[in-house]
Design a protein around this motif. Structure first.
Motif, mmCIF file in Angstrom:
data_model
loop_
_atom_site.group_PDB
_atom_site.id
_atom_site.type_symbol
_atom_site.label_atom_id
_atom_site.label_comp_id
_atom_site.label_asym_id
_atom_site.label_seq_id
_atom_site.Cartn_x
_atom_site.Cartn_y
_atom_site.Cartn_z
ATOM 1 N N PRO A 265 63.533 121.313 -28.578
ATOM 2 C CA PRO A 265 64.366 120.151 -28.923
ATOM 3 C C PRO A 265 64.379 119.145 -27.772
ATOM 4 O O PRO A 265 64.566 119.524 -26.608
ATOM 5 C CB PRO A 265 65.750 120.762 -29.146
ATOM 6 C CG PRO A 265 65.497 122.218 -29.388
ATOM 7 C CD PRO A 265 64.319 122.568 -28.563
ATOM 8 N N ARG B 227 69.633 121.369 -20.663
ATOM 9 C CA ARG B 227 69.438 119.946 -20.927
ATOM 10 C C ARG B 227 68.936 119.211 -19.679
ATOM 11 O O ARG B 227 69.300 119.536 -18.546
ATOM 12 C CB ARG B 227 70.766 119.336 -21.372
ATOM 13 C CG ARG B 227 70.681 117.873 -21.778
ATOM 14 C CD ARG B 227 72.021 117.371 -22.237
ATOM 15 N NE ARG B 227 71.954 115.986 -22.691
ATOM 16 C CZ ARG B 227 72.985 115.285 -23.122
ATOM 17 N NH1 ARG B 227 74.185 115.841 -23.168
ATOM 18 N NH2 ARG B 227 72.819 114.032 -23.526
ATOM 19 N N LEU C 211 60.725 111.766 -22.612
ATOM 20 C CA LEU C 211 61.464 112.743 -23.398
ATOM 21 C C LEU C 211 62.005 113.839 -22.476
ATOM 22 O O LEU C 211 61.301 114.334 -21.603
ATOM 23 C CB LEU C 211 60.554 113.368 -24.458
ATOM 24 C CG LEU C 211 59.999 112.408 -25.507
ATOM 25 C CD1 LEU C 211 58.950 113.113 -26.356
ATOM 26 C CD2 LEU C 211 61.121 111.871 -26.377
ATOM 27 N N THR D 241 64.597 117.545 -22.359
ATOM 28 C CA THR D 241 65.187 118.603 -23.184
ATOM 29 C C THR D 241 66.607 118.203 -23.554
ATOM 30 O O THR D 241 67.367 117.714 -22.725
ATOM 31 C CB THR D 241 65.198 119.938 -22.424
ATOM 32 O OG1 THR D 241 65.845 119.757 -21.166
ATOM 33 C CG2 THR D 241 63.792 120.458 -22.193
ATOM 34 N N SER D 242 66.963 118.428 -24.823
ATOM 35 C CA SER D 242 68.294 118.023 -25.293
ATOM 36 C C SER D 242 69.337 119.108 -25.084
ATOM 37 O O SER D 242 70.540 118.834 -25.154
ATOM 38 C CB SER D 242 68.222 117.663 -26.784
ATOM 39 O OG SER D 242 67.880 118.817 -27.551
ATOM 40 N N ASN E 264 67.404 106.019 -25.291
ATOM 41 C CA ASN E 264 68.458 105.773 -26.280
ATOM 42 C C ASN E 264 69.077 107.040 -26.866
ATOM 43 O O ASN E 264 69.921 106.957 -27.751
ATOM 44 C CB ASN E 264 67.904 104.901 -27.423
ATOM 45 C CG ASN E 264 66.678 105.538 -28.076
ATOM 46 O OD1 ASN E 264 66.420 106.727 -27.907
ATOM 47 N ND2 ASN E 264 65.937 104.726 -28.820
ATOM 48 N N GLY E 265 68.667 108.206 -26.383
ATOM 49 C CA GLY E 265 69.268 109.453 -26.869
ATOM 50 C C GLY E 265 68.751 109.924 -28.218
ATOM 51 O O GLY E 265 69.308 110.881 -28.778
ATOM 52 N N LEU E 266 67.714 109.329 -28.767
ATOM 53 C CA LEU E 266 67.151 109.747 -30.048
ATOM 54 C C LEU E 266 66.669 111.191 -29.946
ATOM 55 O O LEU E 266 65.934 111.548 -29.042
ATOM 56 C CB LEU E 266 65.986 108.830 -30.428
ATOM 57 C CG LEU E 266 65.236 109.204 -31.710
ATOM 58 C CD1 LEU E 266 66.129 108.985 -32.930
ATOM 59 C CD2 LEU E 266 63.953 108.385 -31.828
ATOM 60 N N ARG E 267 67.085 112.028 -30.902
ATOM 61 C CA ARG E 267 66.733 113.444 -30.865
ATOM 62 C C ARG E 267 65.556 113.737 -31.788
ATOM 63 O O ARG E 267 65.415 113.143 -32.864
ATOM 64 C CB ARG E 267 67.934 114.294 -31.255
ATOM 65 C CG ARG E 267 69.045 114.307 -30.221
ATOM 66 C CD ARG E 267 70.083 115.359 -30.553
ATOM 67 N NE ARG E 267 70.803 115.026 -31.780
ATOM 68 C CZ ARG E 267 71.915 114.300 -31.825
ATOM 69 N NH1 ARG E 267 72.420 113.803 -30.707
ATOM 70 N NH2 ARG E 267 72.517 114.050 -32.980
ATOM 71 N N SER E 268 64.738 114.708 -31.346
ATOM 72 C CA SER E 268 63.615 115.151 -32.155
ATOM 73 C C SER E 268 63.174 116.535 -31.656
ATOM 74 O O SER E 268 63.875 117.156 -30.823
ATOM 75 C CB SER E 268 62.445 114.149 -32.064
ATOM 76 O OG SER E 268 61.369 114.564 -32.887
ATOM 77 N N GLU F 94 65.210 114.806 -26.501
ATOM 78 C CA GLU F 94 65.903 113.545 -26.752
ATOM 79 C C GLU F 94 65.254 112.457 -25.921
ATOM 80 O O GLU F 94 64.718 112.717 -24.836
ATOM 81 C CB GLU F 94 67.393 113.650 -26.445
ATOM 82 C CG GLU F 94 67.707 113.895 -24.995
ATOM 83 C CD GLU F 94 69.203 114.000 -24.736
ATOM 84 O OE1 GLU F 94 69.963 114.069 -25.710
ATOM 85 O OE2 GLU F 94 69.597 114.010 -23.554
ATOM 86 N N LEU F 95 65.288 111.252 -26.430
ATOM 87 C CA LEU F 95 64.716 110.118 -25.736
ATOM 88 C C LEU F 95 65.674 109.676 -24.637
ATOM 89 O O LEU F 95 66.863 109.443 -24.895
ATOM 90 C CB LEU F 95 64.485 108.972 -26.734
ATOM 91 C CG LEU F 95 63.294 108.069 -26.503
ATOM 92 C CD1 LEU F 95 62.010 108.852 -26.598
ATOM 93 C CD2 LEU F 95 63.297 106.931 -27.512
#
Length: 276
Positions: A182, A231, A220, A222-223, A188-192, A184-185
């Motif tokens: 997992p 994280r 990117l 780690t979220s 902007n915090g976009l998760r993928s 996150e950008l």
């Protein structure tokens, strides 16, 4: 009675005369310079014969000296070649040590920035299987390594521990086709989710909408979702974003931050931060 063949010989008188003459010449040569001209003349006459007599010895001495000099030069050449090889080996070793020290300093710098307990491990082998991207490290269960722990290098997330023994462990790299993390950008915090492709230098983001705000060059991290990876570790950088009107999701290619094919020393994350 007289002997029939008795002859009187003058050899004794001749010998006596020669002895007297020799003594006279010795006296003159020792006490006067009268015989010096005669000595020079005789020396000039005798010298060619003396040279002819002694020349074999001179040639033999010169040949021996030449052979000895050649042998000593060959021995010296062999010695210099060995010294050159040794110096080359030492220079290569010093270069390798310098590179290794630079990597260790980078790794220790990463360790100082981490909010978790980590342990340095050395990569000691690569699993010889073309269908998987796994490496072997020199730390095992006796050192506190457990399955599922995250592994990083000086640049970013490297993978996770998937198998352990007492003295070594197996690490699955993030580029393996069966691996996903997992993310996150950072912008902007976009998760993928970044999935491996089986290629050492390529990850793909899964299920990214074509309308998502993601650009080439985005970093990117780690979220922390799922609890497996703490994280904030760098995962990779977006290399390209391809969108098609007929598809609902964009194809996002990511280059891993970790040096998956070059890192020799890794950090095993032994515990997660308290806030996670």
């Amino acid at each position: 009675m007289k002997a029939l063949f008795l002859r009187r010989s003058g050899a004794g008188y001749l010998l006596l005369g020669l002895v007297a003459a020799s003594l006279g010449l010795v006296y003159l040569d020792t006490n006067t310079r009268t015989l010096e001209p005669a000595r020079d003349v005789l020396g000039s006459v005798v010298y060619p014969g003396q040279v002819a007599v002694e020349s074999p010895y001179w040639f033999a001495a010169a040949a021996i000296e030449a052979v000895s000099s050649r042998a000593s030069l060959l021995a010296r050449l062999d010695e210099l070649e060995l010294q050159n090889l040794e110096l080359t080996r030492v220079a290569m070793r010093l270069q390798a040590l310098s590179t290794e020290n630079d990597r260790m300093r980078e790794l220790l710098g990463s360790r100082a920035r981490l909010p978790t307990e980590v342990m340095i491990a050395e990569l000691v082998g690569v699993v010889p299987n073309p269908d998987t991207l796994q490496v072997i490290i020199d730390k095992g269960t006796q050192d506190g390594v457990r399955i599922g722990q995250a592994v990083i290098d000086a640049e970013g997330l490297f993978g996770q521990v998937v198998e352990t023994s007492r003295f070594s462990s197996w690490v699955l790299q993030i580029a393996d086709v069966s691996h996903a993390v997992p993310v996150e950008l950072m912008r902007n915090g976009l998760r993928s989710i970044a999935g491996g492709t089986g290629q050492i230098d390529l990850l793909l983001l899964e299920n990214v909408p074509v309308t998502a705000d993601i650009r080439q060059g985005d970093l990117l991290l780690t979220s922390g979702l799922g609890g497996r990876f703490p994280r904030g570790y760098p995962v990779g950088q977006v290399q390209s974003v391809l969108t098609e009107r007929t598809r609902a999701f964009a194809q996002v290619s990511v280059k891993p931050s970790a040096l998956l094919d070059r890192s020799s020393y890794l950090l095993v994350v032994l515990s997660a931060p308290v806030h996670e």
